[in-house]
Design a protein around this motif. Sequence first.
Motif, PDB file in Angstrom:
ATOM      1  N   GLY A 124       0.826  -1.198   0.000  1.00 27.86           N
ATOM      2  CA  GLY A 124       0.000   0.000   0.000  1.00 27.86           C
ATOM      3  C   GLY A 124       0.857   1.243   0.000  1.00 27.86           C
ATOM      4  N   ILE A 125       0.447   2.272   0.771  1.00 24.44           N
ATOM      5  CA  ILE A 125       1.163   3.542   0.769  1.00 24.44           C
ATOM      6  C   ILE A 125       2.207   3.614   1.879  1.00 24.44           C
ATOM      7  N   GLY A 126       2.156   2.658   2.831  1.00 25.05           N
ATOM      8  CA  GLY A 126       3.142   2.672   3.909  1.00 25.05           C
ATOM      9  C   GLY A 126       2.780   3.637   5.024  1.00 25.05           C
ATOM     10  N   LYS A 168      -7.285   9.304  10.213  1.00 27.39           N
ATOM     11  CA  LYS A 168      -6.084  10.076  10.529  1.00 27.39           C
ATOM     12  C   LYS A 168      -4.823   9.221  10.373  1.00 27.39           C
ATOM     13  N   ILE A 169      -3.746   9.852   9.931  1.00 29.99           N
ATOM     14  CA  ILE A 169      -2.450   9.187   9.836  1.00 29.99           C
ATOM     15  C   ILE A 169      -1.838   9.124  11.233  1.00 29.99           C
ATOM     16  N   GLY A 226      10.712   3.956   5.018  1.00 29.78           N
ATOM     17  CA  GLY A 226      11.058   3.225   3.806  1.00 29.78           C
ATOM     18  C   GLY A 226       9.910   3.007   2.860  1.00 29.78           C
ATOM     19  N   GLY A 227       8.687   3.273   3.298  1.00 29.53           N
ATOM     20  CA  GLY A 227       7.518   3.043   2.454  1.00 29.53           C
ATOM     21  C   GLY A 227       7.293   4.181   1.473  1.00 29.53           C
ATOM     22  N   PRO A 228       6.310   4.025   0.575  1.00 23.77           N
ATOM     23  CA  PRO A 228       6.029   5.048  -0.434  1.00 23.77           C
ATOM     24  C   PRO A 228       5.725   6.425   0.162  1.00 23.77           C
ATOM     25  N   ASP A 272       3.425   0.461  -3.056  1.00 25.35           N
ATOM     26  CA  ASP A 272       4.569  -0.444  -3.143  1.00 25.35           C
ATOM     27  C   ASP A 272       4.497  -1.444  -1.996  1.00 25.35           C
ATOM     28  N   ILE A 273       5.402  -2.415  -2.012  1.00 26.37           N
ATOM     29  CA  ILE A 273       5.564  -3.344  -0.895  1.00 26.37           C
ATOM     30  C   ILE A 273       6.480  -2.687   0.132  1.00 26.37           C
TER      31      ILE A 273
END
Length: 713
Positions: free
Chosen positions: A262-264, A275-276, A282-284, A350-351
């Motif tokens: 996903g988006i990480g 909410k984040i 390291g994620g997208p 991404d993974i």
Amino acid sequence: MKRKYNILMLVLLLAFGSCSFTAKVDNDPNKDKLLIQIITLALEQLHFEPKDFNDEFSEDVYNTYLNQIDPLKRFFLKSDIEEFEAYKTQIDDELRAYDITFFNITNERLIQRMAEAKEYYKEVLDKPFDFSIDEDFNTDYENHEYVKSKKKLKERWRQLLKFSTISNYDELIRTQERDTVASLDGEPKVKKSLKELEVEARQETKKSLDVYYTDYVEDLERKDWFSMYINAIVEEFDPHTSYFAPTDKDRFDQQMSGKLEGIGARLSKRMDYTKIVEVISGGPAWRGQELEVGDIILKVRQEDEKAAVSIVGMRIDDAIKLIKGPKGTKVYLTLKKVDGSIEDISITRDIVELEETYAKSSTVLKGDKKFGLINLPKFYIDFTDYNERNAASDIKKEIERLKEEGIEGLVLDLRNNGGGSLKTVVDIAGLFIKDGPIVQVRSTNEPKEVLEDTDKSIVWDGPLVIMVNELSASASEILAAAMQDYKRAIIIGSKQTYGKGTVQNVLDLNRMVRNSSHGDLGAIKITRQKFYRINGGSTQLEGVKSDVVVPDRYSFIDIGERDQENPLAWDKIDAVKYDYWNSYFDYDATVSNSKKRMENNPQLKLIEENAKWLKSQIEENVFSLNYKKYKAELKADEEKAKEYDAISKYTTNLTFNSLPYEVRLFEKDTVLKEKRDRWHESLSHDVYVEEALNVLNDLKMTYEIKKVAAIKE
């Protein structure tokens, strides 16, 4: 406790071994009753602090559940609520009888009201909005009353939709003002009138709701709603006890495996907003540097779609389904930033590999002195084989490598570290002391257990600073607390850490029923134990109070355990015997110097001012639906936000370098080099790291002064 668990398993097997329900696996009322039986028994027998199923508990479940399924009070009428109130103190009786009448009645009525609301929004959005009228909208939904008539409910929808549309309207106007590109024939583009833009804004609002209803509301099955009802029950025990439906359990297993697609970013639901709560290293989203903790996602659009879908008021699972997607695909997010501004960003999914949760280290040059910094995002472990890579063995390796580089002090960064393996905490703490107790663990009606470091070797005996913030939780708090109690390290960071002093186990419900014909039952994550410091105090609610308190942008925002619903209480048990760290470090003088230094730091003063302003922004809940006033308020907020631009532009005089073993890897792994370069760039702007190194430097100086004095004596 093992004996008690075995007894429970036996009771369950006897109780359900001869079940002969034959209804369909999906949307099966008998399966629902079976789940109620298993889960209520598990809660009563296994939860650390079981609650009585009484009228008070019933009222709490009643209120929680209604708030979950209609948080904006845009579906139910007051007459519905008056009808439901007959069950307000009856839910506990229903649970004991494995009865689900309350759920059935509310669910049927909700489906009916949602269908009616579909007609409301279509009717409202067929007519233009007049943004010149002086009208306010209050987003304090919790204190809204349920309306008495469908006419008043339609009026509530009108205000909700106007509030949503005015944001679209403003964005369309801004986009047109920014669009200076000529048409294909070279002529200036013909600008749309405000009337045309208003129509387009309403169409966008309608498209979002159409997609939400078509793809999600109408796709939900009875079992999905029932999972929400079960969670309204189990979450009354504490914030970390929850039911995983089969699909949720699959997602949980995927997360535990170390790979996320996903988006990480990790999301949470607060009232009607998504909410984040974490941006995964390291994620997208981390690579894009546009998403941050505290941002609210308002809309989501797929790369092959023209219209964005509003996720305000949407279930968190449904929002996640929209945001996640296959590797390589793009998703477009409309965000309400922490500072109140609205921003559109795109992220290529991404993974997200577990690699980025591993410990990493860097040397730091401060003048003519060299220090070491280790960042630990998680207390990771391979539960099948402790000899495989884990946080403790990695931290030990990084310390040894830093020692080879001749560091004079060490910073361990636990900011945003939400916890993990208990065993790794004990082993990491043991790297800094000779031996002794690290943490106490207690289960209900069981003797406390003291977990100790028995390895007398010390890997690092020099100056040590541990960095924390409001999002440092669980295992992070155990390590920080132990080092603070031993007077082995100075804790620097937020006023206090998150305050999660409990441990959960995941129980597979399928293992608790023999010969079931109901398919996958899911699992329950249940709070089983509490952690306690070696001084006897709990980290629950209070967390760990920093020795050196540094203001940050979350200082006044409610994000800790104490701000959750139904947290377990703070308490205290007897302390265990332990000895303070015997060294020449003068912690009191070092802390005093740091406090004086920060009092005169303009950057930290600006951060504190920003934190207070952010708090006021979050508490603001009245918004004008008059466009001139709405725009003026937005402009004022944007101008105010500019006053804090200096926070992100701050630069230290520190130099960060990767260790030799990593430098050799860069030749083959350019992605790793990019990650480390970006990490070092971020650290070079980090005022908190700068102060942590000042503290380390002071510790080293007090050590040298006291050691010289001791030798002379």
